[in-house]
Design a protein around this motif. Structure first.
Motif, short mmCIF file in Angstrom:
data_model
loop_
_atom_site.label_atom_id
_atom_site.label_comp_id
_atom_site.label_asym_id
_atom_site.label_seq_id
_atom_site.Cartn_x
_atom_site.Cartn_y
_atom_site.Cartn_z
N ALA A 6 22.54 7.42 -19.51
CA ALA A 6 23.55 8.31 -18.92
C ALA A 6 24.46 8.92 -19.99
N GLN A 7 24.79 8.13 -21.01
CA GLN A 7 25.65 8.64 -22.09
C GLN A 7 24.92 9.71 -22.91
N LEU A 8 23.65 9.46 -23.19
CA LEU A 8 22.87 10.44 -23.96
C LEU A 8 22.68 11.72 -23.15
N ARG A 36 33.97 10.47 -19.40
CA ARG A 36 33.98 9.01 -19.65
C ARG A 36 32.71 8.56 -20.35
N ALA A 37 31.57 9.17 -19.97
CA ALA A 37 30.29 8.79 -20.60
C ALA A 37 30.31 9.14 -22.09
N ALA A 39 33.00 9.51 -23.96
CA ALA A 39 33.99 8.64 -24.61
C ALA A 39 33.41 7.26 -24.86
N ALA A 40 32.65 6.74 -23.92
CA ALA A 40 32.04 5.43 -24.09
C ALA A 40 31.01 5.45 -25.21
N LEU A 41 30.28 6.57 -25.34
CA LEU A 41 29.32 6.72 -26.43
C LEU A 41 30.05 6.72 -27.78
N GLU A 42 31.16 7.44 -27.86
CA GLU A 42 31.94 7.49 -29.10
C GLU A 42 32.49 6.12 -29.45
N SER A 43 32.91 5.37 -28.43
CA SER A 43 33.42 4.03 -28.68
C SER A 43 32.32 3.13 -29.24
N VAL A 64 23.20 12.39 -33.46
CA VAL A 64 22.90 11.59 -32.27
C VAL A 64 22.12 12.43 -31.25
N ALA A 65 22.50 13.71 -31.08
CA ALA A 65 21.83 14.57 -30.11
C ALA A 65 20.34 14.75 -30.45
N THR A 66 20.04 14.85 -31.75
CA THR A 66 18.63 14.98 -32.16
C THR A 66 17.82 13.77 -31.73
N HIS A 67 18.39 12.60 -31.98
CA HIS A 67 17.69 11.37 -31.58
C HIS A 67 17.68 11.21 -30.06
N ALA A 68 18.76 11.63 -29.40
CA ALA A 68 18.83 11.51 -27.95
C ALA A 68 17.74 12.33 -27.28
#
Length: 278
Positions: A6-8, A36-37, A39-43, A64-68
């Motif tokens: 969900a975060q990706l 929130r998703a 922000a949780a990924l950044e955390s 991160v987006a490339t890998h996501a």
């Protein structure tokens, strides 16, 4: 570190649509849920992935987006593989006489071609089967009556079912009048009216000495030497009891069997092909 799908998805949607609000609309989530998703990924990562002032990826966010993208593409591929190996299920409804050997033989052929396939069979009367097909309870119906859906018609020959030592067993074909004279059992169901019509069309009155409920009883009575009978070929067991033989009628009589199906699924089409090569 726990990074979720969900975060990706939220990260990629924000990058694609340029705002948290539009990303939420695309994903079917609220703007706050997307925020929130991310922000949780950044955390979890320990650093920002999105510039808040002018929405766009940070350097970390781009990596991160490339890998996501690769991860989500891989998950979609895996889900596609799961769909390919899912067991196909075909629901077939049929009149009782078609479930003796006609439908089971087609089931065996289908499962040789598609070992993972599963066929569920239901027995019903003609009107029930057409109603079940209409409401989606079954995928294919085998009936002795025509109906409104797409259909194919098969010819099912009536045969004399006689004890081994019966006079008719020594004949290549059994004449209708001779069969009545020797005594015969009616298999019941829709066969009786069809036989009455066929005999009458050839100038012979259909006067059975016995009227039973199904073909199995006719075969059992013939095996016991009680009487001869008449049965549709598709309803006869295979193999027959050793004490029973079958002979064609003279003249030939048959009934029509209808295959009704609305779906173009491969399982249905393939199963129909096996039925029609019976």
């Amino acid at each position: 570190m726990d990074v979720t799908v969900a975060q990706l998805e939220a990260l990629l949607a924000v990058g694609e649509h340029g705002s948290f609000t539009r990303a939420g609309q695309a994903l079917g989530r609220t703007q706050s849920a997307v925020s929130r998703a991310v922000a949780a990924l950044e955390s979890a990562l320990g650093g920002p992935v999105v510039h808040r002032d002018e929405v766009g990826f940070t350097e970390l966010g781009r990596t991160v987006a490339t890998h996501a993208s690769a991860v989500l593409d891989g998950l979609r591929t895996i889900n596609g593989l799961a769909a390919e190996v899912r067991t196909p299920t075909l629901r077939v409804g049929a009149v009782a006489s078609a479930l003796v050997s006609f439908v089971p033989t087609a089931v065996q052929r289908l499962q040789r071609d598609w070992p993972r396939s599963q066929v569920l069979t239901l027995q019903g009367e003609d009107d029930e089967l057409l109603a079940w097909l209409a409401d989606g309870t079954i995928d294919l119906a085998v009936t002795t009556q025509p109906g409104p859906d797409s259909q194919r018609v098969l010819d099912d020959e009536f045969l004399a079912v006689v004890p081994k030592d019966h006079p008719a067993s020594r004949q290549d074909r059994v004449r209708l009048a001779e069969l009545i004279r020797l005594g015969v059992a009616d298999p019941g169901g829709t066969c009786g009216p069809a036989l009455a019509e066929g005999f009458a069309a050839n100038g012979v009155e259909w006067r059975p000495d016995h009227v039973v409920r199904d073909v199995r009883t006719v075969v059992a009575m013939a095996a016991a030497g009680i009487t001869a009978g008449v049965a549709p070929a598709m309803a006869l067991p295979d193999p027959l009891p050793v004490a029973v033989t079958v002979r064609p009628l003279a003249p030939r009589l048959s009934r029509r069997v209808y295959l009704h199906y609305r779906l173009a699924d491969a399982e249905v089409v393939h199963f129909v092909e096996h039925l029609t090569t019976w």
